[in-house]
Design an enzyme around this catalytic site. Structure first.
Site, PDB file in Angstrom:
ATOM      1  N   ASP A  74      75.229 -20.182 -41.045  1.00 48.99           N
ATOM      2  CA  ASP A  74      74.854 -21.494 -41.590  1.00 48.99           C
ATOM      3  C   ASP A  74      74.099 -21.389 -42.906  1.00 48.99           C
ATOM      4  O   ASP A  74      74.289 -22.207 -43.810  1.00 48.99           O
ATOM      5  CB  ASP A  74      73.992 -22.259 -40.578  1.00 48.99           C
ATOM      6  CG  ASP A  74      74.767 -22.653 -39.337  1.00 48.99           C
ATOM      7  OD1 ASP A  74      76.010 -22.687 -39.407  1.00 48.99           O
ATOM      8  OD2 ASP A  74      74.134 -22.922 -38.299  1.00 48.99           O
ATOM      9  N   GLU A 105      70.436 -19.519 -38.465  1.00 50.01           N
ATOM     10  CA  GLU A 105      71.232 -20.515 -37.754  1.00 50.01           C
ATOM     11  C   GLU A 105      70.500 -21.849 -37.862  1.00 50.01           C
ATOM     12  O   GLU A 105      69.266 -21.898 -37.745  1.00 50.01           O
ATOM     13  CB  GLU A 105      71.391 -20.108 -36.278  1.00 50.01           C
ATOM     14  CG  GLU A 105      72.147 -21.093 -35.421  1.00 50.01           C
ATOM     15  CD  GLU A 105      73.637 -21.146 -35.727  1.00 50.01           C
ATOM     16  OE1 GLU A 105      74.318 -22.027 -35.175  1.00 50.01           O
ATOM     17  OE2 GLU A 105      74.134 -20.303 -36.522  1.00 50.01           O
ATOM     18  N   LYS A 107      70.173 -25.747 -36.391  1.00 46.43           N
ATOM     19  CA  LYS A 107      70.469 -26.640 -35.276  1.00 46.43           C
ATOM     20  C   LYS A 107      69.605 -27.899 -35.395  1.00 46.43           C
ATOM     21  O   LYS A 107      68.557 -27.887 -36.038  1.00 46.43           O
ATOM     22  CB  LYS A 107      70.174 -25.953 -33.938  1.00 46.43           C
ATOM     23  CG  LYS A 107      71.118 -24.805 -33.596  1.00 46.43           C
ATOM     24  CD  LYS A 107      72.538 -25.288 -33.420  1.00 46.43           C
ATOM     25  CE  LYS A 107      73.492 -24.169 -33.044  1.00 46.43           C
ATOM     26  NZ  LYS A 107      74.894 -24.621 -33.097  1.00 46.43           N
TER      27      LYS A 107
END
Length: 284
Positions: A74, A105, A107
């Site tokens: 990401d 990452e 989220k």
């Protein structure tokens, strides 16, 4: 009389802006894929704005000289000075493993799970696996010329691994419980949930004298570094306060980049030339 400014007020204001931007995306973008892309872009844009210009930030796939690929990452912080080529194909960046400083990452929340091959795992475990897919790639190192003097190839540096989110609806202890089982190449170094807190992991054995002595010899065995470090207790995972999460994360990230890593190893272009059966003239 000299004027002063309250630095904490500036930092809190900066965090409030980030929270507002993240919340806007969360409230007005309904499609899951678009929402995920939007969150990633907010973090990428923010780090591009505040990191020194020597660091590049993008979503990318990492490659090595053998043609191996990482998972799609990401957010990647990488170098383009000693790693001069980054491929872009169909909108996807391919970055040589040698150029990577850090991978994250992204989220919406630290709490959550995802299915991987019929197995349900937490977002934090998922982040660890994505980080592992980068760290296990082969990296090279080459000599460089500085002030007219040829310097020896430097040892490989660690790759920072982390997770970023807008918030966290699970408790601090639960986050720690998810972090502690991640060992070796999956180990997470740091993270930030804006409005909840940032954290870093103070691993035992990371900088002991024995490791420093052997560090010069493990160019091809950087995994030894990750396998030898351990989380001894909950106290090894340090959280910031919620109102300073963003700036605490940024200061810790800069500490890792500047004082722990410094300049990454120069890429051995010959290793990549081998893939096209071309021999580079390496006389200097």
């Amino acid at each position: 009389m000299s004027k002063k400014v309250k630095l904490k007020d500036l930092f809190v204001g900066l965090q409030s802006q980030m929270i507002a931007q993240l919340n806007t995306n969360r409230e007005f973008i309904s499609h899951p894929g678009s929402k995920g892309d939007s969150l990633e872009n907010v973090w990428i844009d923010w780090l591009r704005k505040y990191l020194p210009n020597r660091y590049c930030v993008d979503k990318a796939i990492i490659i090595d000289s053998k043609g191996n690929l990482s998972d799609q990452i990401d957010l990647v912080i990488y170098d383009q000075h000693f790693t001069p080529f980054v491929f872009t194909q169909n909108g996807i960046h391919y970055i040589p493993a040698e150029g990577v400083y850090a991978v994250f990452e992204v989220k919406p929340d630290l709490k959550g799970s995802v299915k991987v091959k019929e197995e349900s795992i937490s977002y934090i475990e998922y982040a660890g696996r994505k980080i592992e897919s980068v760290r296990k790639l082969k990296r090279t190192s080459a000599s460089i010329i500085n002030a007219g003097v040829v310097g020896a190839a430097r040892p490989l540096t660690k790759i920072i691994g982390g997770i970023l989110s807008s918030s966290s609806t699970q408790k601090e202890q639960t986050v720690k419980n998810h972090l502690k089982p991640l060992k070796g190449l999956k180990g997470i170094d740091m993270g930030c949930a804006v409005g909840f807190g940032s954290f870093y992991v103070d691993y035992e054995g990371e900088y002991n004298a024995e490791w420093k002595a052997s560090y010069q010899k493990i160019n091809s065995n950087i995994s030894d570094y990750y396998n030898n470090r351990k989380i001894n207790s909950d106290d090894s995972i340090v959280f910031s306060s919620d109102d300073t999460a963003l700036v605490s994360f940024f200061l810790q990230l800069m500490r890792y980049l500047q004082q722990s890593i410094g300049t990454i190893a120069a890429i051995d272009l010959g290793a990549y030339a081998d893939s096209i059966n071309f021999e580079i003239d390496d006389d200097v």
